[in-house]
Design an enzyme around this catalytic site. Structure first.
Site, PDB file in Angstrom:
ATOM      1  CG  HIS A  27       0.105   0.208   2.590  1.00  0.00           C
ATOM      2  ND1 HIS A  27      -1.033   0.869   3.889  1.00  0.00           N
ATOM      3  CD2 HIS A  27       0.968  -0.366   2.937  1.00  0.00           C
ATOM      4  CE1 HIS A  27      -0.259   0.805   4.636  1.00  0.00           C
ATOM      5  NE2 HIS A  27       1.186   0.164   4.613  1.00  0.00           N
ATOM      6  CB  CYS A  46       4.326   5.156   5.326  1.00  0.00           C
ATOM      7  SG  CYS A  46       5.838   4.299   6.385  1.00  0.00           S
ATOM      8  CG  HIS A  52       5.741   0.704   2.772  1.00  0.00           C
ATOM      9  ND1 HIS A  52       4.643   1.861   1.947  1.00  0.00           N
ATOM     10  CD2 HIS A  52       5.299   0.154   3.913  1.00  0.00           C
ATOM     11  CE1 HIS A  52       4.070   2.030   3.478  1.00  0.00           C
ATOM     12  NE2 HIS A  52       4.046   1.024   3.489  1.00  0.00           N
ATOM     13  CG  HIS A  54       3.378  -3.808   6.229  1.00  0.00           C
ATOM     14  ND1 HIS A  54       4.153  -3.138   7.341  1.00  0.00           N
ATOM     15  CD2 HIS A  54       2.824  -2.448   5.443  1.00  0.00           C
ATOM     16  CE1 HIS A  54       4.471  -1.736   7.001  1.00  0.00           C
ATOM     17  NE2 HIS A  54       3.575  -1.294   6.247  1.00  0.00           N
ATOM     18  CG  ASP A  92      -2.528 -13.577   1.337  1.00  0.00           C
ATOM     19  OD1 ASP A  92      -1.436 -13.730   1.530  1.00  0.00           O
ATOM     20  OD2 ASP A  92      -2.554 -14.876   0.811  1.00  0.00           O
ATOM     21  CG  HIS A  93       0.355 -12.636  -2.718  1.00  0.00           C
ATOM     22  ND1 HIS A  93       0.117 -13.740  -1.164  1.00  0.00           N
ATOM     23  CD2 HIS A  93       1.354 -12.797  -2.218  1.00  0.00           C
ATOM     24  CE1 HIS A  93       1.408 -14.110  -0.145  1.00  0.00           C
ATOM     25  NE2 HIS A  93       1.838 -13.371  -1.471  1.00  0.00           N
ATOM     26  CD  GLU A 137       1.941  -0.927   9.835  1.00  0.00           C
ATOM     27  OE1 GLU A 137       1.552  -0.272   8.425  1.00  0.00           O
ATOM     28  OE2 GLU A 137       2.448   0.096  10.773  1.00  0.00           O
TER      29      GLU A 137
END
Length: 148
Positions: A27, A46, A52, A54, A92-93, A137
């Site tokens: 994100h 960020c 970037h 997580h 996810d992904h 996070e």
């Protein structure tokens, strides 16, 4: 020790079940309501235009009466399926900002990811069962949301 009622039965007990699930997503922290300069000042690295990622760890906790017949607050298999539908499939992904419509106009902070998960989990679960969504996070940054 639980107290007995007038029929010599043990009072209902309340239990908590937590299921942990990990997902990976990227994100960019950027608010369209703020200037680029203000976004850079508030969100720092960020706010990188390329985003970037997580490896999030989510803990979903439900709270309820322990059924005296099944011994469960809820079937953990059902909770696992709800987590799959609410978290894994849509998040996810994924690029949260581009792939998840909710974040088109909502800054994809971990706080807002927790709200997104809460709002969608509460639709799946029986009324008043969802207790908490906790998102790690990073090892040092953790967000807790309880629907307030």
């Amino acid at each position: 020790m639980a107290q007995a009622d007038s029929r010599n039965e043990v009072a209902e007990r309340i239990g908590y079940i937590t299921r942990v699930q990990s997902f990976s997503a990227c994100h960019r922290l950027h608010s369209p309501t703020l200037s680029d300069e203000v976004n850079k000042r508030i969100f720092g690295k960020c706010n990188n235009p390329n985003g970037h990622g997580h490896n999030y760890k989510v803990e979903v906790t439900v709270r309820g009466k322990i059924d005296r017949h099944t011994g469960m607050v809820m079937n953990i298999t059902d909770l696992k399926q709800h987590i799959e539908e609410v978290i894994m499939i849509p998040l996810d992904h994924k690029n949260l900002d581009k792939d998840v419509p909710y974040f088109a106009n909502v800054v994809s902070t971990t706080e807002n990811v927790a709200v997104y998960i809460w709002d969608n989990m509460v639709k799946q679960l029986p009324a008043n069962l969802l207790y908490e969504v906790k998102i790690h996070e990073t090892d040092k940054n953790i967000v807790v949301y309880r629907g307030e």
